[in-house]
Write a protein that holds these residues in place. Structure first.
Motif, mmCIF file in Angstrom:
data_model
loop_
_atom_site.group_PDB
_atom_site.id
_atom_site.type_symbol
_atom_site.label_atom_id
_atom_site.label_comp_id
_atom_site.label_asym_id
_atom_site.label_seq_id
_atom_site.Cartn_x
_atom_site.Cartn_y
_atom_site.Cartn_z
ATOM 1 N N PRO A 86 4.807 12.970 -10.524
ATOM 2 C CA PRO A 86 6.236 12.663 -10.708
ATOM 3 C C PRO A 86 7.191 13.555 -9.908
ATOM 4 O O PRO A 86 8.109 13.052 -9.265
ATOM 5 C CB PRO A 86 6.447 12.841 -12.215
ATOM 6 C CG PRO A 86 5.100 12.606 -12.812
ATOM 7 C CD PRO A 86 4.107 13.089 -11.807
ATOM 8 N N ARG A 128 6.842 12.775 -6.193
ATOM 9 C CA ARG A 128 7.438 11.466 -5.897
ATOM 10 C C ARG A 128 8.965 11.564 -5.875
ATOM 11 O O ARG A 128 9.615 11.060 -4.956
ATOM 12 C CB ARG A 128 6.985 10.432 -6.929
ATOM 13 C CG ARG A 128 7.550 9.041 -6.655
ATOM 14 C CD ARG A 128 6.985 7.996 -7.596
ATOM 15 N NE ARG A 128 7.301 8.283 -8.984
ATOM 16 C CZ ARG A 128 6.417 8.547 -9.932
ATOM 17 N NH1 ARG A 128 5.128 8.562 -9.661
ATOM 18 N NH2 ARG A 128 6.797 8.796 -11.169
ATOM 19 N N ARG A 129 9.536 12.247 -6.871
ATOM 20 C CA ARG A 129 10.997 12.363 -6.957
ATOM 21 C C ARG A 129 11.552 13.082 -5.726
ATOM 22 O O ARG A 129 12.502 12.617 -5.095
ATOM 23 C CB ARG A 129 11.375 13.122 -8.228
ATOM 24 C CG ARG A 129 12.870 13.279 -8.398
ATOM 25 C CD ARG A 129 13.214 13.970 -9.696
ATOM 26 N NE ARG A 129 14.637 14.110 -9.817
ATOM 27 C CZ ARG A 129 15.236 15.128 -10.393
ATOM 28 N NH1 ARG A 129 14.524 16.086 -10.945
ATOM 29 N NH2 ARG A 129 16.542 15.189 -10.465
ATOM 30 N N CYS A 176 11.148 10.913 -2.509
ATOM 31 C CA CYS A 176 12.114 9.806 -2.474
ATOM 32 C C CYS A 176 13.532 10.307 -2.174
ATOM 33 O O CYS A 176 14.278 9.662 -1.438
ATOM 34 C CB CYS A 176 12.078 9.028 -3.787
ATOM 35 S SG CYS A 176 10.563 8.061 -3.986
ATOM 36 N N LYS A 213 0.827 -1.203 0.000
ATOM 37 C CA LYS A 213 0.000 0.000 0.000
ATOM 38 C C LYS A 213 0.864 1.258 0.000
ATOM 39 O O LYS A 213 0.595 2.213 -0.728
ATOM 40 C CB LYS A 213 -0.931 -0.014 1.224
ATOM 41 C CG LYS A 213 -1.920 1.117 1.247
ATOM 42 C CD LYS A 213 -2.933 0.992 0.141
ATOM 43 C CE LYS A 213 -3.964 2.086 0.222
ATOM 44 N NZ LYS A 213 -4.856 2.104 -0.911
ATOM 45 N N ASN A 244 4.014 1.558 -1.037
ATOM 46 C CA ASN A 244 4.687 1.672 -2.336
ATOM 47 C C ASN A 244 3.727 2.129 -3.428
ATOM 48 O O ASN A 244 4.088 2.955 -4.273
ATOM 49 C CB ASN A 244 5.344 0.342 -2.723
ATOM 50 C CG ASN A 244 6.549 0.031 -1.864
ATOM 51 O OD1 ASN A 244 7.219 0.935 -1.365
ATOM 52 N ND2 ASN A 244 6.829 -1.236 -1.669
ATOM 53 N N ALA A 245 2.503 1.621 -3.410
ATOM 54 C CA ALA A 245 1.508 2.038 -4.408
ATOM 55 C C ALA A 245 1.170 3.517 -4.243
ATOM 56 O O ALA A 245 1.023 4.245 -5.235
ATOM 57 C CB ALA A 245 0.241 1.193 -4.282
ATOM 58 N N CYS A 246 1.064 3.952 -3.007
ATOM 59 C CA CYS A 246 0.756 5.360 -2.756
ATOM 60 C C CYS A 246 1.891 6.247 -3.252
ATOM 61 O O CYS A 246 1.652 7.278 -3.890
ATOM 62 C CB CYS A 246 0.506 5.589 -1.269
ATOM 63 S SG CYS A 246 -0.002 7.276 -0.906
ATOM 64 N N ILE A 247 3.130 5.860 -2.975
ATOM 65 C CA ILE A 247 4.283 6.639 -3.446
ATOM 66 C C ILE A 247 4.300 6.673 -4.970
ATOM 67 O O ILE A 247 4.528 7.720 -5.575
ATOM 68 C CB ILE A 247 5.601 6.065 -2.871
ATOM 69 C CG1 ILE A 247 5.659 6.324 -1.367
ATOM 70 C CG2 ILE A 247 6.815 6.678 -3.567
ATOM 71 C CD1 ILE A 247 6.801 5.628 -0.647
ATOM 72 N N GLU A 248 4.031 5.535 -5.603
ATOM 73 C CA GLU A 248 4.011 5.488 -7.068
ATOM 74 C C GLU A 248 2.899 6.337 -7.670
ATOM 75 O O GLU A 248 3.015 6.813 -8.791
ATOM 76 C CB GLU A 248 3.879 4.028 -7.544
ATOM 77 C CG GLU A 248 5.134 3.211 -7.374
ATOM 78 C CD GLU A 248 6.318 3.782 -8.141
ATOM 79 O OE1 GLU A 248 6.177 4.131 -9.322
ATOM 80 O OE2 GLU A 248 7.399 3.893 -7.522
ATOM 81 N N SER A 249 1.816 6.540 -6.925
ATOM 82 C CA SER A 249 0.688 7.311 -7.450
ATOM 83 C C SER A 249 0.882 8.825 -7.302
ATOM 84 O O SER A 249 0.083 9.607 -7.810
ATOM 85 C CB SER A 249 -0.619 6.902 -6.746
ATOM 86 O OG SER A 249 -0.644 7.405 -5.421
#
Length: 195
Positions: free
Chosen positions: A136, A139-140, A143, A126, A128-133
């Protein structure tokens, strides 16, 4: 000098300068307003960050009939009042359960069972999916901060944005994660309480 109309149009267009204006000219004042309501600096800052994040999320349909300052004060106050109402509900809910049930939940969460392993794996998925969503750029920046452990200034230099924009993206990411995980963890809490 930039006009308020230009700032609002910049917000609608998602321009960094418009959001930078909010952080440079309104953020501290909004945190003070929020802190007077919730009496907790961290919660106040999160309420202001959530408000600004909601502003960004809804920027295309943004309609402001008052001054930007008044609009944001009202939005922050509403968010704080919602927080206080939710906190009151949670306090009432917690009073329904005695210490032994809370201890059981704590022990269950830390025990090595297939159920806790499954919950940990699902939670990782969950997160990881949230971070991917995330958008851009958000997220960058998130991270670089959380996984590369870079400081705001280093992230700003690497991404070519200001430190204030870096702060905005990190707060936006944390707000989104908190909201996503709150929705995910509530059913787990209900599951444990019903056992």
């Amino acid at each position: 000098m930039i006009s308020e109309t230009e700032i609002i149009e910049g917000l609608k267009a998602g321009r960094d300068g418009a959001y930078r204006y909010i952080y440079e000219h309104l953020y501290k004042m909004l945190c003070t307003v929020a802190c007077e309501l919730v009496n907790d600096r961290f919660v106040a800052e999160m309420a202001v960050s959530d408000t600004i994040f909601a502003l960004w999320q809804n920027r295309r349909s943004l309609t402001i009939h008052t001054s930007l300052r008044s609009y944001l004060i009202r939005a922050v106050r509403n968010r704080c009042l919602n927080f206080l109402a939710q906190a009151e509900r949670q306090i009432s809910l917690s009073k329904l359960h005695d210490f032994s049930e809370a201890e059981y939940i704590r022990n269950e969460a830390h025990s090595e069972t297939p159920l806790t392993d499954l919950i940990e794996k699902e939670l990782d998925i969950k997160i990881n999916a949230c971070i991917e969503s995330l958008p851009p750029q958000t997220r960058r920046i998130f991270c670089l901060s959380r996984f590369k452990k870079l400081k705001y200034g280093d992230i700003a230099a690497q991404t070519g944005v200001s430190v204030d924009v870096v702060k905005y993206h990190i707060k936006s990411a944390l707000t989104r994660l908190r909201a996503e995980l709150r929705n995910y963890l509530l059913p787990l809490l209900v599951f444990f309480l019903s056992r």
